[in-house]
Design an enzyme around this catalytic site. Structure first.
Site, PDB file in Angstrom:
ATOM      1  N   SER A 237       0.862  -1.181   0.000  1.00 51.81           N
ATOM      2  CA  SER A 237       0.000   0.000   0.000  1.00 51.81           C
ATOM      3  C   SER A 237       0.898   1.231   0.000  1.00 51.81           C
ATOM      4  O   SER A 237       2.080   1.131   0.381  1.00 51.81           O
ATOM      5  CB  SER A 237      -0.841  -0.011   1.293  1.00 51.81           C
ATOM      6  OG  SER A 237      -1.436   1.245   1.524  1.00 51.81           O
TER       7      SER A 237
ATOM      8  N   TYR B 212      -2.042  -1.038  10.645  1.00 55.61           N
ATOM      9  CA  TYR B 212      -2.000  -1.201   9.180  1.00 55.61           C
ATOM     10  C   TYR B 212      -0.692  -0.645   8.618  1.00 55.61           C
ATOM     11  O   TYR B 212      -0.015  -1.312   7.827  1.00 55.61           O
ATOM     12  CB  TYR B 212      -3.203  -0.467   8.577  1.00 55.61           C
ATOM     13  CG  TYR B 212      -3.430  -0.687   7.103  1.00 55.61           C
ATOM     14  CD1 TYR B 212      -4.120  -1.813   6.649  1.00 55.61           C
ATOM     15  CD2 TYR B 212      -2.995   0.236   6.156  1.00 55.61           C
ATOM     16  CE1 TYR B 212      -4.366  -2.010   5.290  1.00 55.61           C
ATOM     17  CE2 TYR B 212      -3.229   0.052   4.801  1.00 55.61           C
ATOM     18  CZ  TYR B 212      -3.919  -1.073   4.371  1.00 55.61           C
ATOM     19  OH  TYR B 212      -4.156  -1.254   3.027  1.00 55.61           O
TER      20      TYR B 212
END
Ligand code: NAD
Length: 260
Positions: A142, A155
């Protein structure tokens, strides 16, 4: 080189980016091992959709927080197809909260699903992949593997970790005709993003519309969400001969987010 007849195991492929990657590979004649949660009828419909493209697609519901289930999934795939040629570590969840209220179990789940599961899947597939003499490992990272946003401690930590794992694996398998790379998308409009809009609005004390325009797309200079098809196309490229010497690195598809 044709990918026809090869096998791809894609974690978290019952939804979003993972299913898009499965569709793209199946279009190339790649057999699919689907994984992820969801309504069993919907999963079966998606599995049949993949088989409609002329490949074999099986489903295994291994929970990516459970190493023994991961090993069983790989064993099932190897029993069916002989070996896994393409491993896509894609399963992921998100949780948005200031750290003081961040539940311990959410931290453990995100680190487990996003980071540790890639260790377990890779460890399990590598023996037969090496024997087969060709392999591709793709880790769905990401933009949050490169930069941070507040309220996403688990995350961002897990995604930064998966880049370290990608680099390490790239070196470990470099002489085995196997590559290991990561893809770093900006925001892709999938259930994962849709579901965090309300929580982000709450955490920041702003409206959901403001989250879309001023938080999510604020970072993306193109002012466009990345599409599932674009991410799936990069996964396919990483399996091509052109990408043979691309390993231990990441391809960023974030509308300019991390350039700023
Ligand atoms: P999604 O919610 O549509 O799909 C996530 C998938 O993971 C689903 O199939 C789900 O069932 C599965 N999953 C969740 N927990 C699991 C578990 N314990 N065991 C097995 N499977 C599990 O989300 P998505 O947006 O398609 O996300 C896919 C990947 O892409 C994730 O790793 C995510 O971090 C990454 N990513 C997404 C975006 C985005 O904007 N959507 C951006 C960058 C990276």
């Amino acid at each position: 080189m044709s990918l026809k007849g090869k096998t791809a195991l894609i974690t978290g492929s019952t939804s979003g980016i993972g299913f898009g990657i499965a569709q793209n590979f199946a279009d190339q004649g790649v057999n699919i091992v689907m994984n992820g949660f969801g309504d069993s009828n919907e999963i079966e419909t998606k599995r049949k959709e993949l088989e409609g493209k002329g490949v074999t697609a099986i489903y295994h519901g291994a929970d990516m927080t459970k190493p023994e289930e991961i090993r069983d999934m790989v064993a099932t795939a190897e029993k069916e197809f002989g070996n896994v040629d393409i491993l896509v570590n894609n399963a992921g969840i998100q949780y948005v909260s200031p750290i003081e209220e961040f539940p311990e179990e959410k931290w453990d789940a995100i680190i487990g699903i996003v980071l540790s599961s890639a260790f377990h899947t890779t460890k399990a597939v590598l023996g037969r992949m090496r024997e087969a003499g060709w392999g591709r490992i793709i880790n769905m990272c990401s933009a949050h593997g490169l930069v941070a946003s507040p309220y996403k401690t688990a995350y961002v930590s897990a995604k930064h970790g998966i880049l370290g794992f990608t680099k390490t694996m790239g070196l470990e398998v470099a002489q085995d005709n196997i590559t290991c790379n990561a893809i770093c998308p900006g925001y892709v409009f999938t259930p994962l993003v849709e579901n965090q809009i309300a929580d982000t609005a709450k955490a920041r004390g702003i409206s959901e519309e403001d989250v879309i325009n001023n938080v999510l797309l604020a970072a993306q200079w193109t002012k466009k969400f990345v599409t599932i098809e674009q991410v799936a196309g990069i996964a396919l490229f990483l399996c091509s001969d052109t990408a043979e010497n691309i390993t231990g690195t990441d391809i960023v598809v974030d509308g300019g987010w991390t350039a700023a």
